[in-house]
Design a protein around this motif. Structure first.
Motif, mmCIF file in Angstrom:
data_model
loop_
_atom_site.group_PDB
_atom_site.id
_atom_site.type_symbol
_atom_site.label_atom_id
_atom_site.label_comp_id
_atom_site.label_asym_id
_atom_site.label_seq_id
_atom_site.Cartn_x
_atom_site.Cartn_y
_atom_site.Cartn_z
ATOM 1 N N ARG A 33 25.503 -67.195 -21.453
ATOM 2 C CA ARG A 33 23.770 -66.284 -21.431
ATOM 3 C C ARG A 33 24.686 -64.901 -21.472
ATOM 4 N NH1 ARG A 33 20.178 -71.365 -21.994
ATOM 5 N NH2 ARG A 33 20.888 -72.096 -23.715
ATOM 6 N N ASP A 98 22.784 -66.714 -26.264
ATOM 7 C CA ASP A 98 23.764 -66.453 -26.106
ATOM 8 C C ASP A 98 24.548 -65.300 -26.441
ATOM 9 O OD1 ASP A 98 23.639 -69.352 -25.655
ATOM 10 O OD2 ASP A 98 24.715 -70.076 -27.952
ATOM 11 N N THR A 154 24.198 -60.814 -29.632
ATOM 12 C CA THR A 154 23.317 -61.896 -29.112
ATOM 13 C C THR A 154 23.460 -62.646 -30.397
ATOM 14 O OG1 THR A 154 20.711 -60.879 -28.745
ATOM 15 C CG2 THR A 154 22.246 -61.014 -26.544
#
Length: 228
Positions: A33, A98, A154
């Protein structure tokens, strides 16, 4: 020098080296992350995405020019950027989503602005209308990245990558993250299935993809608000 020497008197998994800075490459995932960028050439990052940095780093507003500003105002496809330059390491994240790193080699990627974390300044970028959509449908403008370089995007949870060449492919407009820019796109509306497809209200609209390439879809359609 042992990396734990500077933590004399303190022990535990947080300081045993497993969470130390990732030194494998200039641009790499620090973890699932978080992204780490060792500045060589300047790069662009989402405003507010910096969580830490080391060294002499300068952060400057990147407006993108008058044409992009007008497109942003008309389409709602926002990509607030900052230009990162200098010497040092920059750590980037966005709401613990993520982080995925892609490299483009004379290629192009269409990506939702809200999913852009950072990209190299060697890539050209612009806000463009998704083919098959119109100004009246709304939400069908993406950020196009083109050229050779890297991009970090992301996803809200682990994504699925669909091969559009295998079969006709459809995805909810709010769940689409990015796709190969060479794909053919069109809009498909499902009036009768509006209560069954997607999480929105009213007419259900999906983007249809065809051709050789891939589509990245996240397991989330964003924050949903109850209908009054």
């Amino acid at each position: 020098m042992n990396p734990t020497d500077s933590f004399a008197g303190i022990s535990g998994e947080l300081v045993d080296g497993r969470y130390s800075e990732n030194e494998e490459a200039a641009v790499a995932n620090q973890n699932q992350r978080m992204l780490r960028v060792r500045i060589g050439e300047p790069f662009f990052a989402r405003q507010g995405a910096m969580v830490a940095y080391q060294g002499n780093v300068d952060f400057a507003f990147e407006g993108g020019g008058a044409s992009r500003f007008i497109k942003k105002a008309l389409t709602g496809e926002g990509l607030p950027l900052m230009r990162c330059s200098g010497q040092g390491d920059v750590f980037l994240a966005d709401l613990a989503k993520d982080v995925h790193l892609l490299k483009l080699e004379n290629s192009a990627l269409s990506i939702s602005g809200k999913n852009v974390l950072a990209f190299s300044s060697s890539l050209e970028w612009n806000i463009e209308r998704v083919k098959g959509g119109s100004m009246l449908t709304g939400g069908l403008f993406n950020t196009l990245l083109r050229g050779t370089g890297w991009v970090a995007l992301t996803t809200d949870g682990p994504p699925v990558v669909l091969n559009a060449a295998e079969a006709p492919t459809f995805a909810d407009t709010d769940a689409i993250v990015a796709w190969s820019a060479n794909l053919q796109t069109s809009l498909v509306s499902s009036m009768k299935a509006s209560a069954l497809i997607g999480r929105g209200s009213g007419e259900a609209v999906q983007v249809a993809f065809s051709g050789p390439g891939f589509v990245i879809v996240q397991p989330s359609e964003g924050i949903q608000f109850p209908v009054a």
